[in-house]
Design a protein around this motif. Structure first.
Motif, PDB file in Angstrom:
ATOM      1  N   GLU A 190      77.085  51.676  93.514  1.00 61.80           N
ATOM      2  CA  GLU A 190      77.553  53.065  93.466  1.00 61.80           C
ATOM      3  C   GLU A 190      76.528  53.981  92.808  1.00 61.80           C
ATOM      4  OE1 GLU A 190      80.122  54.526  94.879  1.00 61.80           O
ATOM      5  OE2 GLU A 190      80.691  52.631  95.812  1.00 61.80           O
ATOM      6  N   ILE A 191      75.868  53.487  91.772  1.00 62.99           N
ATOM      7  CA  ILE A 191      74.857  54.303  91.103  1.00 62.99           C
ATOM      8  C   ILE A 191      73.665  54.530  92.030  1.00 62.99           C
ATOM      9  CG2 ILE A 191      73.149  54.289  89.247  1.00 62.99           C
ATOM     10  CD1 ILE A 191      75.327  53.094  87.440  1.00 62.99           C
ATOM     11  N   ALA A 192      73.235  53.492  92.745  1.00 62.65           N
ATOM     12  CA  ALA A 192      72.119  53.654  93.685  1.00 62.65           C
ATOM     13  C   ALA A 192      72.463  54.701  94.748  1.00 62.65           C
ATOM     14  CB  ALA A 192      71.784  52.315  94.339  1.00 62.65           C
ATOM     15  N   LEU A 193      73.680  54.647  95.277  1.00 62.67           N
ATOM     16  CA  LEU A 193      74.111  55.634  96.261  1.00 62.67           C
ATOM     17  C   LEU A 193      74.141  57.030  95.645  1.00 62.67           C
ATOM     18  CD1 LEU A 193      77.057  53.668  97.914  1.00 62.67           C
ATOM     19  CD2 LEU A 193      74.996  54.454  99.092  1.00 62.67           C
ATOM     20  N   SER A 220      78.703  52.369  78.666  1.00 65.63           N
ATOM     21  CA  SER A 220      79.564  51.226  78.397  1.00 65.63           C
ATOM     22  C   SER A 220      80.865  51.373  79.170  1.00 65.63           C
ATOM     23  CB  SER A 220      79.838  51.107  76.889  1.00 65.63           C
ATOM     24  OG  SER A 220      78.724  50.564  76.217  1.00 65.63           O
ATOM     25  N   PRO A 221      80.914  50.822  80.372  1.00 65.88           N
ATOM     26  CA  PRO A 221      82.140  50.923  81.170  1.00 65.88           C
ATOM     27  C   PRO A 221      83.285  50.121  80.553  1.00 65.88           C
ATOM     28  CG  PRO A 221      80.225  50.379  82.535  1.00 65.88           C
ATOM     29  CD  PRO A 221      79.822  50.188  81.110  1.00 65.88           C
ATOM     30  N   GLY A 222      84.493  50.620  80.784  1.00 64.42           N
ATOM     31  CA  GLY A 222      85.685  49.834  80.498  1.00 64.42           C
ATOM     32  C   GLY A 222      86.038  49.014  81.721  1.00 64.42           C
ATOM     33  N   TYR A 223      87.305  48.651  81.846  1.00 62.58           N
ATOM     34  CA  TYR A 223      87.729  47.854  82.997  1.00 62.58           C
ATOM     35  C   TYR A 223      87.525  48.648  84.274  1.00 62.58           C
ATOM     36  CZ  TYR A 223      89.852  44.573  79.741  1.00 62.58           C
ATOM     37  OH  TYR A 223      90.052  43.657  78.748  1.00 62.58           O
ATOM     38  N   THR A 224      86.677  48.106  85.156  1.00 61.75           N
ATOM     39  CA  THR A 224      86.257  48.813  86.361  1.00 61.75           C
ATOM     40  C   THR A 224      86.501  47.927  87.572  1.00 61.75           C
ATOM     41  OG1 THR A 224      84.538  49.933  85.074  1.00 61.75           O
ATOM     42  CG2 THR A 224      84.324  49.991  87.471  1.00 61.75           C
ATOM     43  N   ILE A 225      86.971  48.518  88.644  1.00 61.98           N
ATOM     44  CA  ILE A 225      87.262  47.763  89.867  1.00 61.98           C
ATOM     45  C   ILE A 225      85.951  47.403  90.555  1.00 61.98           C
ATOM     46  CG2 ILE A 225      88.455  47.798  92.088  1.00 61.98           C
ATOM     47  CD1 ILE A 225      90.332  49.928  90.851  1.00 61.98           C
ATOM     48  N   THR A 226      85.526  46.166  90.372  1.00 59.15           N
ATOM     49  CA  THR A 226      84.313  45.639  90.995  1.00 59.15           C
ATOM     50  C   THR A 226      84.562  44.177  91.350  1.00 59.15           C
ATOM     51  OG1 THR A 226      83.297  44.755  88.978  1.00 59.15           O
ATOM     52  CG2 THR A 226      82.902  47.091  89.461  1.00 59.15           C
ATOM     53  N   PRO A 227      83.687  43.573  92.162  1.00 57.69           N
ATOM     54  CA  PRO A 227      83.848  42.144  92.468  1.00 57.69           C
ATOM     55  C   PRO A 227      83.813  41.256  91.223  1.00 57.69           C
ATOM     56  CG  PRO A 227      82.378  43.169  94.047  1.00 57.69           C
ATOM     57  CD  PRO A 227      82.626  44.194  92.983  1.00 57.69           C
ATOM     58  N   MET A 228      83.189  41.714  90.134  1.00 64.37           N
ATOM     59  CA  MET A 228      83.122  40.903  88.921  1.00 64.37           C
ATOM     60  C   MET A 228      84.476  40.824  88.207  1.00 64.37           C
ATOM     61  SD  MET A 228      80.641  41.269  85.549  1.00 64.37           S
ATOM     62  CE  MET A 228      79.132  40.841  86.402  1.00 64.37           C
ATOM     63  N   LEU A 229      85.333  41.804  88.427  1.00 67.14           N
ATOM     64  CA  LEU A 229      86.628  41.835  87.755  1.00 67.14           C
ATOM     65  C   LEU A 229      87.611  40.972  88.543  1.00 67.14           C
ATOM     66  CD1 LEU A 229      88.247  43.045  85.382  1.00 67.14           C
ATOM     67  CD2 LEU A 229      88.935  44.885  86.934  1.00 67.14           C
ATOM     68  N   LYS A 230      87.669  39.704  88.196  1.00 65.40           N
ATOM     69  CA  LYS A 230      88.550  38.757  88.888  1.00 65.40           C
ATOM     70  C   LYS A 230      89.728  38.434  87.970  1.00 65.40           C
ATOM     71  CE  LYS A 230      84.622  36.752  91.370  1.00 65.40           C
ATOM     72  NZ  LYS A 230      83.779  35.552  91.573  1.00 65.40           N
ATOM     73  N   ALA A 231      90.896  38.945  88.313  1.00 66.67           N
ATOM     74  CA  ALA A 231      92.076  38.739  87.489  1.00 66.67           C
ATOM     75  C   ALA A 231      93.322  38.890  88.352  1.00 66.67           C
ATOM     76  CB  ALA A 231      92.108  39.749  86.335  1.00 66.67           C
ATOM     77  N   SER A 232      94.412  38.312  87.874  1.00 64.84           N
ATOM     78  CA  SER A 232      95.682  38.428  88.591  1.00 64.84           C
ATOM     79  C   SER A 232      96.211  39.854  88.477  1.00 64.84           C
ATOM     80  CB  SER A 232      96.698  37.456  88.003  1.00 64.84           C
ATOM     81  OG  SER A 232      97.034  37.840  86.673  1.00 64.84           O
ATOM     82  N   GLU A 233      97.148  40.201  89.349  1.00 59.63           N
ATOM     83  CA  GLU A 233      97.745  41.531  89.290  1.00 59.63           C
ATOM     84  C   GLU A 233      98.474  41.732  87.970  1.00 59.63           C
ATOM     85  OE1 GLU A 233      98.658  45.219  89.587  1.00 59.63           O
ATOM     86  OE2 GLU A 233      97.300  44.219  90.988  1.00 59.63           O
ATOM     87  N   ARG A 248      94.964  53.535  83.915  1.00 54.05           N
ATOM     88  CA  ARG A 248      94.408  53.009  85.166  1.00 54.05           C
ATOM     89  C   ARG A 248      93.054  52.376  84.904  1.00 54.05           C
ATOM     90  NH1 ARG A 248      90.335  56.154  87.294  1.00 54.05           N
ATOM     91  NH2 ARG A 248      90.114  58.289  86.488  1.00 54.05           N
ATOM     92  N   LEU A 249      92.556  51.663  85.901  1.00 56.39           N
ATOM     93  CA  LEU A 249      91.204  51.118  85.845  1.00 56.39           C
ATOM     94  C   LEU A 249      90.225  52.143  86.415  1.00 56.39           C
ATOM     95  CD1 LEU A 249      91.874  47.492  87.169  1.00 56.39           C
ATOM     96  CD2 LEU A 249      92.154  48.399  84.858  1.00 56.39           C
ATOM     97  N   ALA A 250      88.966  52.005  86.066  1.00 58.51           N
ATOM     98  CA  ALA A 250      87.938  52.912  86.587  1.00 58.51           C
ATOM     99  C   ALA A 250      87.506  52.494  87.985  1.00 58.51           C
ATOM    100  CB  ALA A 250      86.726  52.920  85.667  1.00 58.51           C
ATOM    101  N   GLU A 251      87.125  53.455  88.774  1.00 51.60           N
ATOM    102  CA  GLU A 251      86.408  53.193  90.023  1.00 51.60           C
ATOM    103  C   GLU A 251      84.915  53.099  89.686  1.00 51.60           C
ATOM    104  OE1 GLU A 251      87.735  52.680  92.943  1.00 51.60           O
ATOM    105  OE2 GLU A 251      89.807  53.274  92.491  1.00 51.60           O
ATOM    106  N   ALA A 252      84.199  52.236  90.378  1.00 52.14           N
ATOM    107  CA  ALA A 252      82.765  52.098  90.114  1.00 52.14           C
ATOM    108  C   ALA A 252      82.034  53.428  90.292  1.00 52.14           C
ATOM    109  CB  ALA A 252      82.165  51.031  91.028  1.00 52.14           C
ATOM    110  N   SER A 253      82.514  54.259  91.204  1.00 52.47           N
ATOM    111  CA  SER A 253      81.878  55.557  91.459  1.00 52.47           C
ATOM    112  C   SER A 253      81.965  56.484  90.251  1.00 52.47           C
ATOM    113  CB  SER A 253      82.500  56.235  92.677  1.00 52.47           C
ATOM    114  OG  SER A 253      83.896  56.433  92.476  1.00 52.47           O
TER     115      SER A 253
END
Length: 255
Positions: free
Chosen positions: A27-30, A192-205, A219-224
């Motif tokens: 997202e940062i590169a974009l 310093s991001p908090g909980y962000t929706i990315t492939p690295m964040l693997k957790a149950s609902e 809410r969680l952060a969007e990577a954007s």
């Protein structure tokens, strides 16, 4: 009346992003490419940086993909040199490459510890060294490292000692580099991001719902959402800011 503020422009030269195939790095590169500079998209061999470059080019931007291990000094130097050949002076750099191995402190192996520290800390240093050497040839630049709110806190009921230690190291390393390079025209900050929706964040609902409850914004952060703060720290809008850790955590560390 619409005001276009040149303070937020990225017009001094090219940009370089490590970990560009990951959620935040992508997202940062974009986001950087949409603001004008040619972007050097770096990730390890086998990562999907090519589709990122294709997307940037479809949107009218300029980018190249480079395979490089951030812990490899020669590979990083070569990636920076390739970026300079393609787009000219490197003025901006974002270091987003990082990994996590969750393991209890009594169970983590030295190999696991070393792997996390190698990528998250040594990789940041190696990247910053290669970037700074290039920037010094052209009058300076701005670097943003990706740390984590976990550099300042221990996440509730999550055993990942290597990740915590490495991200705290990134935060303090950023301050050290900022102090050392300030007089040479290079600013170094981190987000310093908090909980962000990315492939690295693997957790149950259920776990994700708990993260949302523990975050004041609910809410969680969007990577954007990491793009704007990064642009601020790279641009002249933050010309008197160096050595700063900017938390982007929805208020998580506020209570």
């Amino acid at each position: 009346m619409t005001i276009k503020d040149p303070m937020f422009e990225l017009s001094r030269g090219a940009a370089l992003v490590t970990g560009a195939a990951g959620g935040i790095g992508r997202e940062i590169a974009l986001g950087l490419a949409r603001r004008g500079p040619g972007v050097v998209c770096i990730d390890r061999a086998g990562s999907d940086t090519r589709s990122l470059v294709e997307q940037i080019r479809r949107e009218g931007g300029a980018a190249i993909a480079c395979d490089a291990d951030v812990t490899d000094e020669e590979a990083m130097a070569a990636a920076v040199a390739e970026g300079e050949r393609s787009f000219g002076a490197i003025a901006y750099a974002v270091n987003a490459a990082g990994i996590n191995i969750a393991a209890e402190a009594l169970e983590i192996t030295q190999a696991q510890w070393s792997q996390v520290v190698a990528v998250n800390m040594t990789g940041i240093l190696t990247s910053c060294q290669a970037q700074a050497r290039a920037m010094l040839r052209h009058g300076g630049g701005s670097i943003v490292n990706i740390a984590s709110m976990s550099a300042s806190i221990i996440n509730h009921k999550q055993d990942q000692v290597a990740y915590y230690a490495s991200k705290a190291g990134v935060k303090h390393m950023t301050k050290s580099l900022a102090a050392e390079w300030a007089e040479r025209g290079i600013r170094v900050n981190c987000i310093s991001p908090g909980y962000t929706i990315t492939p690295m964040l693997k957790a149950s609902e259920e776990t994700l719902a708990g993260f949302r409850r523990m975050t004041p914004m609910g809410r969680l952060a969007e990577a954007s959402e990491m793009v704007g703060p990064t642009v601020f720290l790279l641009s002249q809008a933050s010309s008197y800011v160096t050595g700063h850790d900017l938390k982007i955590d929805g208020g998580y560390t506020a209570w």
